[in-house]
Design a protein around this motif. Structure first.
Motif, PDB file in Angstrom:
ATOM      1  N   ASP A 166       6.773   5.637  -5.485  1.00  0.00           N
ATOM      2  CA  ASP A 166       5.498   5.752  -4.775  1.00  0.00           C
ATOM      3  C   ASP A 166       4.636   4.572  -5.219  1.00  0.00           C
ATOM      4  O   ASP A 166       4.204   4.507  -6.367  1.00  0.00           O
ATOM      5  CB  ASP A 166       4.835   7.078  -5.132  1.00  0.00           C
ATOM      6  CG  ASP A 166       3.490   7.282  -4.459  1.00  0.00           C
ATOM      7  OD1 ASP A 166       3.014   6.365  -3.764  1.00  0.00           O
ATOM      8  OD2 ASP A 166       2.920   8.367  -4.631  1.00  0.00           O
ATOM      9  N   THR A 167       4.415   3.610  -4.317  1.00  0.00           N
ATOM     10  CA  THR A 167       3.628   2.428  -4.661  1.00  0.00           C
ATOM     11  C   THR A 167       2.218   2.499  -4.103  1.00  0.00           C
ATOM     12  O   THR A 167       1.644   1.482  -3.735  1.00  0.00           O
ATOM     13  CB  THR A 167       4.328   1.140  -4.163  1.00  0.00           C
ATOM     14  OG1 THR A 167       4.525   1.241  -2.757  1.00  0.00           O
ATOM     15  CG2 THR A 167       5.636   0.917  -4.870  1.00  0.00           C
ATOM     16  N   SER A 168       1.672   3.697  -4.054  1.00  0.00           N
ATOM     17  CA  SER A 168       0.290   3.826  -3.599  1.00  0.00           C
ATOM     18  C   SER A 168      -0.653   3.246  -4.659  1.00  0.00           C
ATOM     19  O   SER A 168      -0.314   3.149  -5.837  1.00  0.00           O
ATOM     20  CB  SER A 168      -0.050   5.286  -3.308  1.00  0.00           C
ATOM     21  OG  SER A 168       0.123   6.081  -4.450  1.00  0.00           O
ATOM     22  N   TYR A 169      -1.832   2.868  -4.217  1.00  0.00           N
ATOM     23  CA  TYR A 169      -2.777   2.194  -5.097  1.00  0.00           C
ATOM     24  C   TYR A 169      -3.163   3.061  -6.299  1.00  0.00           C
ATOM     25  O   TYR A 169      -3.365   2.550  -7.395  1.00  0.00           O
ATOM     26  CB  TYR A 169      -4.021   1.785  -4.319  1.00  0.00           C
ATOM     27  CG  TYR A 169      -4.948   0.914  -5.120  1.00  0.00           C
ATOM     28  CD1 TYR A 169      -4.614  -0.417  -5.367  1.00  0.00           C
ATOM     29  CD2 TYR A 169      -6.125   1.415  -5.649  1.00  0.00           C
ATOM     30  CE1 TYR A 169      -5.447  -1.215  -6.123  1.00  0.00           C
ATOM     31  CE2 TYR A 169      -6.962   0.621  -6.401  1.00  0.00           C
ATOM     32  CZ  TYR A 169      -6.622  -0.700  -6.640  1.00  0.00           C
ATOM     33  OH  TYR A 169      -7.441  -1.490  -7.388  1.00  0.00           O
ATOM     34  N   ALA A 170      -3.223   4.361  -6.110  1.00  0.00           N
ATOM     35  CA  ALA A 170      -3.627   5.259  -7.197  1.00  0.00           C
ATOM     36  C   ALA A 170      -2.625   5.246  -8.352  1.00  0.00           C
ATOM     37  O   ALA A 170      -2.986   5.517  -9.494  1.00  0.00           O
ATOM     38  CB  ALA A 170      -3.792   6.676  -6.666  1.00  0.00           C
ATOM     39  N   ASN A 193       6.613   9.079   5.031  1.00  0.00           N
ATOM     40  CA  ASN A 193       7.153   7.833   4.483  1.00  0.00           C
ATOM     41  C   ASN A 193       8.597   7.990   4.021  1.00  0.00           C
ATOM     42  O   ASN A 193       9.338   7.017   3.983  1.00  0.00           O
ATOM     43  CB  ASN A 193       6.312   7.348   3.302  1.00  0.00           C
ATOM     44  CG  ASN A 193       4.899   7.002   3.686  1.00  0.00           C
ATOM     45  OD1 ASN A 193       3.990   7.722   3.326  1.00  0.00           O
ATOM     46  ND2 ASN A 193       4.706   5.918   4.400  1.00  0.00           N
ATOM     47  N   LEU A 194       8.986   9.204   3.682  1.00  0.00           N
ATOM     48  CA  LEU A 194      10.344   9.444   3.180  1.00  0.00           C
ATOM     49  C   LEU A 194      11.354   9.700   4.290  1.00  0.00           C
ATOM     50  O   LEU A 194      12.550   9.812   4.018  1.00  0.00           O
ATOM     51  CB  LEU A 194      10.336  10.630   2.207  1.00  0.00           C
ATOM     52  CG  LEU A 194       9.501  10.439   0.943  1.00  0.00           C
ATOM     53  CD1 LEU A 194       9.503  11.708   0.109  1.00  0.00           C
ATOM     54  CD2 LEU A 194      10.016   9.272   0.128  1.00  0.00           C
ATOM     55  N   LYS A 207      18.565  12.337  -4.829  1.00  0.00           N
ATOM     56  CA  LYS A 207      17.379  11.612  -4.379  1.00  0.00           C
ATOM     57  C   LYS A 207      16.245  11.921  -5.348  1.00  0.00           C
ATOM     58  O   LYS A 207      15.907  13.081  -5.556  1.00  0.00           O
ATOM     59  CB  LYS A 207      16.994  12.023  -2.961  1.00  0.00           C
ATOM     60  CG  LYS A 207      18.022  11.642  -1.921  1.00  0.00           C
ATOM     61  CD  LYS A 207      17.598  12.087  -0.543  1.00  0.00           C
ATOM     62  CE  LYS A 207      18.641  11.711   0.482  1.00  0.00           C
ATOM     63  NZ  LYS A 207      18.273  12.150   1.832  1.00  0.00           N
ATOM     64  N   ILE A 208      15.680  10.858  -5.922  1.00  0.00           N
ATOM     65  CA  ILE A 208      14.635  11.002  -6.928  1.00  0.00           C
ATOM     66  C   ILE A 208      13.388  10.287  -6.437  1.00  0.00           C
ATOM     67  O   ILE A 208      13.447   9.138  -5.994  1.00  0.00           O
ATOM     68  CB  ILE A 208      15.087  10.399  -8.275  1.00  0.00           C
ATOM     69  CG1 ILE A 208      16.369  11.081  -8.749  1.00  0.00           C
ATOM     70  CG2 ILE A 208      13.986  10.510  -9.314  1.00  0.00           C
ATOM     71  CD1 ILE A 208      17.030  10.403  -9.913  1.00  0.00           C
ATOM     72  N   LEU A 209      12.259  10.956  -6.521  1.00  0.00           N
ATOM     73  CA  LEU A 209      10.978  10.380  -6.130  1.00  0.00           C
ATOM     74  C   LEU A 209      10.105  10.249  -7.374  1.00  0.00           C
ATOM     75  O   LEU A 209       9.853  11.227  -8.068  1.00  0.00           O
ATOM     76  CB  LEU A 209      10.281  11.271  -5.095  1.00  0.00           C
ATOM     77  CG  LEU A 209       8.869  10.877  -4.695  1.00  0.00           C
ATOM     78  CD1 LEU A 209       8.855   9.513  -4.010  1.00  0.00           C
ATOM     79  CD2 LEU A 209       8.250  11.938  -3.796  1.00  0.00           C
ATOM     80  N   LYS A 248       7.408   2.302   1.226  1.00  0.00           N
ATOM     81  CA  LYS A 248       7.237   1.379   2.342  1.00  0.00           C
ATOM     82  C   LYS A 248       8.539   0.778   2.868  1.00  0.00           C
ATOM     83  O   LYS A 248       8.646   0.481   4.047  1.00  0.00           O
ATOM     84  CB  LYS A 248       6.286   0.252   1.947  1.00  0.00           C
ATOM     85  CG  LYS A 248       4.847   0.757   1.867  1.00  0.00           C
ATOM     86  CD  LYS A 248       4.208   0.355   0.579  1.00  0.00           C
ATOM     87  CE  LYS A 248       2.808   0.851   0.462  1.00  0.00           C
ATOM     88  NZ  LYS A 248       2.675   2.001  -0.368  1.00  0.00           N
ATOM     89  N   ALA A 249       9.562   0.585   2.002  1.00  0.00           N
ATOM     90  CA  ALA A 249      10.803  -0.072   2.442  1.00  0.00           C
ATOM     91  C   ALA A 249      11.949   0.206   1.468  1.00  0.00           C
ATOM     92  O   ALA A 249      11.724   0.418   0.279  1.00  0.00           O
ATOM     93  CB  ALA A 249      10.597  -1.574   2.548  1.00  0.00           C
ATOM     94  N   LEU A 250      13.166   0.173   2.000  1.00  0.00           N
ATOM     95  CA  LEU A 250      14.371   0.252   1.172  1.00  0.00           C
ATOM     96  C   LEU A 250      14.640  -1.131   0.612  1.00  0.00           C
ATOM     97  O   LEU A 250      14.690  -2.108   1.354  1.00  0.00           O
ATOM     98  CB  LEU A 250      15.564   0.730   2.006  1.00  0.00           C
ATOM     99  CG  LEU A 250      16.897   0.821   1.278  1.00  0.00           C
ATOM    100  CD1 LEU A 250      16.848   1.882   0.182  1.00  0.00           C
ATOM    101  CD2 LEU A 250      18.007   1.151   2.262  1.00  0.00           C
ATOM    102  N   LEU A 251      14.827  -1.235  -0.708  1.00  0.00           N
ATOM    103  CA  LEU A 251      15.019  -2.534  -1.345  1.00  0.00           C
ATOM    104  C   LEU A 251      16.488  -2.863  -1.589  1.00  0.00           C
ATOM    105  O   LEU A 251      16.855  -4.018  -1.644  1.00  0.00           O
ATOM    106  CB  LEU A 251      14.249  -2.588  -2.665  1.00  0.00           C
ATOM    107  CG  LEU A 251      12.743  -2.407  -2.526  1.00  0.00           C
ATOM    108  CD1 LEU A 251      12.089  -2.335  -3.892  1.00  0.00           C
ATOM    109  CD2 LEU A 251      12.146  -3.512  -1.701  1.00  0.00           C
ATOM    110  N   GLY A 252      17.320  -1.859  -1.773  1.00  0.00           N
ATOM    111  CA  GLY A 252      18.744  -2.094  -1.984  1.00  0.00           C
ATOM    112  C   GLY A 252      19.215  -1.651  -3.356  1.00  0.00           C
ATOM    113  O   GLY A 252      18.536  -0.922  -4.067  1.00  0.00           O
ATOM    114  N   GLU A 253      20.394  -2.135  -3.720  1.00  0.00           N
ATOM    115  CA  GLU A 253      21.009  -1.745  -4.985  1.00  0.00           C
ATOM    116  C   GLU A 253      20.237  -2.362  -6.153  1.00  0.00           C
ATOM    117  O   GLU A 253      19.905  -3.544  -6.140  1.00  0.00           O
ATOM    118  CB  GLU A 253      22.460  -2.204  -5.009  1.00  0.00           C
ATOM    119  CG  GLU A 253      23.238  -1.638  -6.153  1.00  0.00           C
ATOM    120  CD  GLU A 253      24.713  -2.009  -6.093  1.00  0.00           C
ATOM    121  OE1 GLU A 253      25.353  -1.948  -7.156  1.00  0.00           O
ATOM    122  OE2 GLU A 253      25.212  -2.351  -5.011  1.00  0.00           O
TER     123      GLU A 253
END
Length: 129
Positions: A37-41, A98-99, A110-112, A71-76
């Motif tokens: 979670d890359t939200s500003y908070a 978003n998920l 799957k880990i958040l 926001k986006a899948l980054l990869g391995e």
């Protein structure tokens, strides 16, 4: 002498089974998806999240770790040039919508990494205050 031959046979079988299992598991690694979670908070928690990812990678064996953000899948993870790419942007708030991009991911786990404000079905939420 007969006992030594039997012991040798069991030793060879054990080593062959161990080597075969190791080769199979190395070639057939299931995916583990980690979404940050890359939200500003949560920007003050990015360093702690990076340490958690590093510790998880060190303790995970025979699994391929795939990372993404809300926001986006980054990869391995192993193929990322820098771990800082995960935490490059921080804006907005995260929601369960978003998920949705990860719904068809074949990951076995799957880990958040989030603040715990949302608890999506089928995900393990690691809370960062």
């Amino acid at each position: 002498m007969k006992g030594l031959k039997i012991f040798g046979l069991f030793l060879v079988l054990h080593v062959a089974a161990w080597a075969g299992t190791r080769v199979y598991l190395s070639q057939h690694q299931p995916d583990v998806l980690i979404v940050v979670d890359t939200s500003y908070a949560l920007k003050p928690q990015f360093a702690a999240m990076e340490r958690w990812i590093t510790a998880r990678e060190a303790s995970t064996r025979y699994k391929k770790i795939v990372v993404g953000t809300d926001k986006a899948l980054l990869g391995e993870l192993a193929s990322l040039k820098s771990r800082e790419a995960i935490f490059r942007t921080a804006f907005g708030r995260m929601s369960e919508e978003n998920l949705q991009r990860y719904a068809s991911t074949p990951a076995v786990e799957k880990i958040l990494l989030s603040d715990g404000s949302i608890k999506p079905e089928g995900w393990t939420v690691v809370k960062f205050p």
